[in-house]
Design a protein around this motif. Structure first.
Motif, PDB file in Angstrom:
ATOM      1  N   MET A 166       7.767  10.865   6.569  1.00 51.92           N
ATOM      2  CA  MET A 166       7.180   9.895   6.284  1.00 51.92           C
ATOM      3  C   MET A 166       8.131   8.858   6.760  1.00 51.92           C
ATOM      4  O   MET A 166       7.595   7.714   7.038  1.00 51.92           O
ATOM      5  CB  MET A 166       6.952  10.015   4.868  1.00 51.92           C
ATOM      6  N   PHE A 167       9.685   8.937   6.475  1.00 55.66           N
ATOM      7  CA  PHE A 167      10.281   7.981   6.626  1.00 55.66           C
ATOM      8  C   PHE A 167      10.253   7.304   7.960  1.00 55.66           C
ATOM      9  O   PHE A 167      10.315   6.108   8.530  1.00 55.66           O
ATOM     10  CB  PHE A 167      11.912   8.278   6.228  1.00 55.66           C
ATOM     11  N   ILE A 168      10.201   8.469   8.910  1.00 55.30           N
ATOM     12  CA  ILE A 168      10.254   8.084  10.273  1.00 55.30           C
ATOM     13  C   ILE A 168       8.988   7.419  10.672  1.00 55.30           C
ATOM     14  O   ILE A 168       8.989   6.100  11.565  1.00 55.30           O
ATOM     15  CB  ILE A 168      10.276   9.280  11.049  1.00 55.30           C
ATOM     16  N   GLY A 169       7.924   7.939  10.230  1.00 56.73           N
ATOM     17  CA  GLY A 169       6.675   7.195  10.502  1.00 56.73           C
ATOM     18  C   GLY A 169       6.515   5.375  10.008  1.00 56.73           C
ATOM     19  O   GLY A 169       6.219   4.559  10.705  1.00 56.73           O
ATOM     20  N   GLU A 170       7.194   5.352   8.723  1.00 55.80           N
ATOM     21  CA  GLU A 170       7.297   3.975   8.433  1.00 55.80           C
ATOM     22  C   GLU A 170       8.093   3.018   9.093  1.00 55.80           C
ATOM     23  O   GLU A 170       7.650   1.856   9.239  1.00 55.80           O
ATOM     24  CB  GLU A 170       7.504   3.965   6.877  1.00 55.80           C
ATOM     25  N   SER A 171       9.239   3.641   9.510  1.00 57.34           N
ATOM     26  CA  SER A 171      10.245   2.855  10.241  1.00 57.34           C
ATOM     27  C   SER A 171       9.533   2.471  11.734  1.00 57.34           C
ATOM     28  O   SER A 171       9.969   1.504  11.926  1.00 57.34           O
ATOM     29  CB  SER A 171      11.373   3.690  10.417  1.00 57.34           C
ATOM     30  N   LEU A 172       8.823   3.695  12.303  1.00 52.40           N
ATOM     31  CA  LEU A 172       8.306   3.325  13.628  1.00 52.40           C
ATOM     32  C   LEU A 172       7.316   2.201  13.256  1.00 52.40           C
ATOM     33  O   LEU A 172       7.002   1.278  14.390  1.00 52.40           O
ATOM     34  CB  LEU A 172       7.701   4.573  14.288  1.00 52.40           C
ATOM     35  N   SER A 173       6.694   2.248  12.412  1.00 52.42           N
ATOM     36  CA  SER A 173       5.419   1.120  12.324  1.00 52.42           C
ATOM     37  C   SER A 173       6.309  -0.328  11.946  1.00 52.42           C
ATOM     38  O   SER A 173       5.522  -1.123  12.432  1.00 52.42           O
ATOM     39  CB  SER A 173       4.661   1.404  11.028  1.00 52.42           C
ATOM     40  N   LYS A 174       7.304  -0.445  11.525  1.00 59.30           N
ATOM     41  CA  LYS A 174       8.063  -1.759  11.394  1.00 59.30           C
ATOM     42  C   LYS A 174       8.566  -2.127  12.572  1.00 59.30           C
ATOM     43  O   LYS A 174       8.630  -3.258  12.936  1.00 59.30           O
ATOM     44  CB  LYS A 174       9.203  -1.491  10.360  1.00 59.30           C
ATOM     45  N   ILE A 175       8.850  -1.158  13.283  1.00 61.50           N
ATOM     46  CA  ILE A 175       9.355  -1.455  15.063  1.00 61.50           C
ATOM     47  C   ILE A 175       8.138  -1.979  15.551  1.00 61.50           C
ATOM     48  O   ILE A 175       8.311  -3.007  16.438  1.00 61.50           O
ATOM     49  CB  ILE A 175       9.841  -0.370  15.576  1.00 61.50           C
ATOM     50  N   ARG A 176       7.101  -1.605  15.432  1.00 66.20           N
ATOM     51  CA  ARG A 176       5.992  -2.002  16.086  1.00 66.20           C
ATOM     52  C   ARG A 176       5.517  -3.401  15.650  1.00 66.20           C
ATOM     53  O   ARG A 176       5.037  -4.164  16.513  1.00 66.20           O
ATOM     54  CB  ARG A 176       4.667  -1.227  15.696  1.00 66.20           C
ATOM     55  N   TRP A 177       5.718  -3.747  14.279  1.00 62.55           N
ATOM     56  CA  TRP A 177       5.573  -4.939  13.970  1.00 62.55           C
ATOM     57  C   TRP A 177       6.570  -5.925  14.798  1.00 62.55           C
ATOM     58  O   TRP A 177       5.834  -7.062  15.122  1.00 62.55           O
ATOM     59  CB  TRP A 177       5.580  -5.032  12.311  1.00 62.55           C
ATOM     60  N   TYR A 178       7.746  -5.811  14.700  1.00 61.42           N
ATOM     61  CA  TYR A 178       8.695  -6.607  15.212  1.00 61.42           C
ATOM     62  C   TYR A 178       8.329  -6.893  16.684  1.00 61.42           C
ATOM     63  O   TYR A 178       8.624  -7.975  17.326  1.00 61.42           O
ATOM     64  CB  TYR A 178      10.125  -5.890  15.001  1.00 61.42           C
ATOM     65  N   LYS A 179       8.053  -5.601  17.713  1.00 65.40           N
ATOM     66  CA  LYS A 179       7.642  -5.973  18.796  1.00 65.40           C
ATOM     67  C   LYS A 179       6.544  -6.544  19.007  1.00 65.40           C
ATOM     68  O   LYS A 179       6.287  -7.445  19.910  1.00 65.40           O
ATOM     69  CB  LYS A 179       7.143  -4.503  19.445  1.00 65.40           C
ATOM     70  N   ASN A 180       5.547  -6.393  18.173  1.00 62.63           N
ATOM     71  CA  ASN A 180       4.201  -7.365  18.206  1.00 62.63           C
ATOM     72  C   ASN A 180       4.544  -8.845  17.897  1.00 62.63           C
ATOM     73  O   ASN A 180       3.699  -9.569  18.623  1.00 62.63           O
ATOM     74  CB  ASN A 180       3.072  -6.859  17.267  1.00 62.63           C
ATOM     75  N   ASN A 181       5.432  -9.275  17.299  1.00 63.65           N
ATOM     76  CA  ASN A 181       5.818 -10.408  16.946  1.00 63.65           C
ATOM     77  C   ASN A 181       7.152 -10.871  17.770  1.00 63.65           C
ATOM     78  O   ASN A 181       7.575 -12.073  17.585  1.00 63.65           O
ATOM     79  CB  ASN A 181       6.261 -10.458  15.456  1.00 63.65           C
ATOM     80  N   ARG A 182       7.176 -10.284  18.825  1.00 70.78           N
ATOM     81  CA  ARG A 182       8.355 -10.323  19.909  1.00 70.78           C
ATOM     82  C   ARG A 182       9.596 -10.808  19.554  1.00 70.78           C
ATOM     83  O   ARG A 182      10.339 -11.534  19.889  1.00 70.78           O
ATOM     84  CB  ARG A 182       7.778 -11.635  20.548  1.00 70.78           C
ATOM     85  N   TYR A 183      10.082  -9.964  18.297  1.00 66.26           N
ATOM     86  CA  TYR A 183      11.656 -10.114  17.755  1.00 66.26           C
ATOM     87  C   TYR A 183      12.282  -8.923  18.462  1.00 66.26           C
ATOM     88  O   TYR A 183      12.640  -7.910  17.973  1.00 66.26           O
ATOM     89  CB  TYR A 183      11.591  -9.864  16.264  1.00 66.26           C
ATOM     90  N   ASN A 184      12.544  -8.956  19.900  1.00 68.69           N
ATOM     91  CA  ASN A 184      13.043  -7.869  20.690  1.00 68.69           C
ATOM     92  C   ASN A 184      14.459  -7.757  20.289  1.00 68.69           C
ATOM     93  O   ASN A 184      15.001  -6.588  20.766  1.00 68.69           O
ATOM     94  CB  ASN A 184      12.773  -8.290  22.096  1.00 68.69           C
ATOM     95  N   GLN A 185      14.997  -8.754  19.695  1.00 68.57           N
ATOM     96  CA  GLN A 185      16.535  -8.655  19.556  1.00 68.57           C
ATOM     97  C   GLN A 185      16.854  -7.429  18.584  1.00 68.57           C
ATOM     98  O   GLN A 185      17.916  -6.732  18.668  1.00 68.57           O
ATOM     99  CB  GLN A 185      16.970  -9.739  18.976  1.00 68.57           C
ATOM    100  N   ILE A 186      16.141  -7.196  17.637  1.00 65.86           N
ATOM    101  CA  ILE A 186      16.156  -6.245  16.614  1.00 65.86           C
ATOM    102  C   ILE A 186      15.819  -4.896  16.944  1.00 65.86           C
ATOM    103  O   ILE A 186      16.253  -3.761  16.316  1.00 65.86           O
ATOM    104  CB  ILE A 186      15.472  -6.525  15.053  1.00 65.86           C
ATOM    105  N   ILE A 187      14.978  -4.594  17.979  1.00 72.95           N
ATOM    106  CA  ILE A 187      14.467  -3.411  18.305  1.00 72.95           C
ATOM    107  C   ILE A 187      15.628  -2.491  18.587  1.00 72.95           C
ATOM    108  O   ILE A 187      15.501  -0.991  17.878  1.00 72.95           O
ATOM    109  CB  ILE A 187      13.625  -3.445  19.374  1.00 72.95           C
ATOM    110  N   PRO A 188      16.677  -2.456  19.423  1.00 73.68           N
ATOM    111  CA  PRO A 188      17.507  -1.287  19.598  1.00 73.68           C
ATOM    112  C   PRO A 188      18.477  -1.055  18.347  1.00 73.68           C
ATOM    113  O   PRO A 188      18.847  -0.071  17.981  1.00 73.68           O
ATOM    114  CB  PRO A 188      18.562  -2.007  20.735  1.00 73.68           C
TER     115      PRO A 188
END
Length: 437
Positions: free
Chosen positions: A309-331
């Motif tokens: 569940m934690f991994i799933g929630e975390s990956l969904s946050k990454i998708r949100w940042y990707k969709n909003n083009r906050y690429n600096q935070i992804i790595p």
């Protein structure tokens, strides 16, 4: 019964990482546990404890760490357990178990320390502090009339974990108090300490510079991830003790527990200690490390469902940042997931060993500096695919007889970029099946 400790997957570790135990259980651990259980049922008390302590012994490269030692006599059993800077000694008869760990000399304890110890006695379940003619000690007294491996494991674990914690806390908060009974603690080599210090400074500079690239508005969440990532990274990769550990741990606990404080205010608290670490001289830094043996893990075992569940929630946050083009935070987020899990969760040995492979790939320059073979080349963005697949197989295959649906996944990973690799690795961790059929 490897629920006792979650570290018995064989590794190639030459250094300690994180707060868990960096060693292997006896290959006969489950058999020894079962023998202990049977001996307790048959009222063969000394035999039962003998088997139990043997099951707690851990090994490095097949050689005993002597984290647990026992001396058997006709009518009693004496033992010693090592847990960080704490040493627990005890005696067992057919009727009773008694164990204790020395904190400091009674004459050295000031009023503040005595007050702290009294407060601790209200927090502990099985153990309590007391003073004899010479020392302040944490003790455990247990009746053996109705005993089982579980009934003795958890009291011993409480004694060991809290004796270790309170010794470190005393060194951190009561600097004039001299700790006793710590001759078993060994210093790290200066070369290793210098590598750790240099990388800590490098990581602080990298995160500080990265934060300056965040958008000027509404970046508190991104800053929080960046600061916490740095805290978790220092804890797992460098594994500081004493003041650095306790102060970082306190900052982390306060961040997640203070619900009525703004993220901005919490970020300032995190940033404050990062500045202290940045300005900390090497001579002060190196006094916060030692090499020791451990018998008990500090974290309770986490269910696979909670981890997934934690991994799933975390990956969904990454998708949100990707969709909003906050690429600096992804790595940073891909690294944060692993370090957060390793800091907060008690992992199955398979999951822990797999997570360490991912961390090693994500932080290849640090591991290379410590002498480990590289699994990823950052300059060429290339992976040692065959080696990675082999290592994943080595971790999973010994457990396939017990978990029939547990399958290696190295050839299913995405080796295109480090971010894609991390994403595919977490998805595979979510699908690990530990169901016993």
């Amino acid at each position: 019964m490897s629920w006792f400790n979650f570290f018995d997957t064989k590794t190639e570790l030459k250094h300690s990482f994180g707060r868990g135990i960096n060693a292997n259980l006896s290959e006969h651990e489950e058999e020894l546990f079962n023998k202990s259980y049977e001996a307790f049922e048959q009222k063969e008390i000394l035999d039962a404890y003998d088997y139990l302590f043997q099951s707690l012994e851990n090994f490095t490269n097949g050689i005993s760490n002597q984290n647990v030692t026992i001396k058997r006599e006709e009518d009693k059993l004496s033992f010693e357990i090592l847990q960080g800077c704490a040493k627990i000694i005890g005696t067992i008869t057919k009727e009773h178990l008694y164990a204790e760990s020395i904190l400091t000399k009674k004459s050295s304890a000031n009023v503040a320390l005595k007050r702290y110890i009294l407060e601790r006695n209200y927090q502990l379940t099985y153990t309590n502090y007391f003073s004899d003619d010479a020392y302040l000690k944490l003790k455990l007294y247990h009746d053996n009339i109705t005993m089982s491996p579980q009934k003795v494991f958890f009291p011993l674990r409480e004694l060991a974990l809290n004796a270790d914690f309170d010794k470190e806390y005393t060194r951190c908060e009561f600097t004039d108090i001299i700790l006793e009974d710590i001759a078993h603690v060994k210093p790290l080599q200066i070369k290793e300490l210098q590598i750790k210090y240099d990388f800590m400074q490098k990581w602080i500079e990298e995160i500080t510079n990265k934060i300056t690239t965040f958008p000027s508005n509404d970046n508190a969440g991104m800053q929080a991830f960046a600061f916490l990532y740095l805290y978790f990274k220092i804890d797992y990769l460098l594994t500081p003790k004493y003041e650095i550990y306790h102060k970082m741990n306190r900052k982390i606990q306060e961040y997640f527990s203070e619900e009525n404080v703004t993220i901005e205010a919490k970020n300032e608290e995190l940033k404050e200690y990062i500045e202290i670490l940045k300005n900390m001289p090497f001579e002060e830094f190196k006094d916060n490390f030692y090499d020791a043996k451990y018998t008990f893990n500090p974290s309770e075992k986490t269910s696979n469902e909670e981890l997934s569940m934690f991994i799933g929630e975390s990956l969904s946050k990454i998708r949100w940042y990707k969709n909003n083009r906050y690429n600096q935070i992804i790595p940073i987020l891909y690294g944060y997931i692993a370090f957060h899990i390793l800091y907060n969760y008690g992992l199955h040995p398979v999951t822990k060993a797999l997570m360490h492979i991912l961390v090693k790939i994500q932080n290849q320059t640090f591991f290379a500096a410590l002498g480990y073979a590289a699994l990823y080349n950052e300059d060429t963005n290339s992976f040692s695919k065959r080696v990675i697949i082999s290592k994943i197989n080595e971790i999973i295959e010994p457990y396939q007889e017990q978990f029939k649906l547990l399958e290696p996944f190295g050839n299913k990973l995405n080796y295109t970029t480090l971010n894609e690799f991390s994403n595919s690795f977490y998805l595979q961790l979510q699908d690990l099946n530990f169901e016993e059929i």
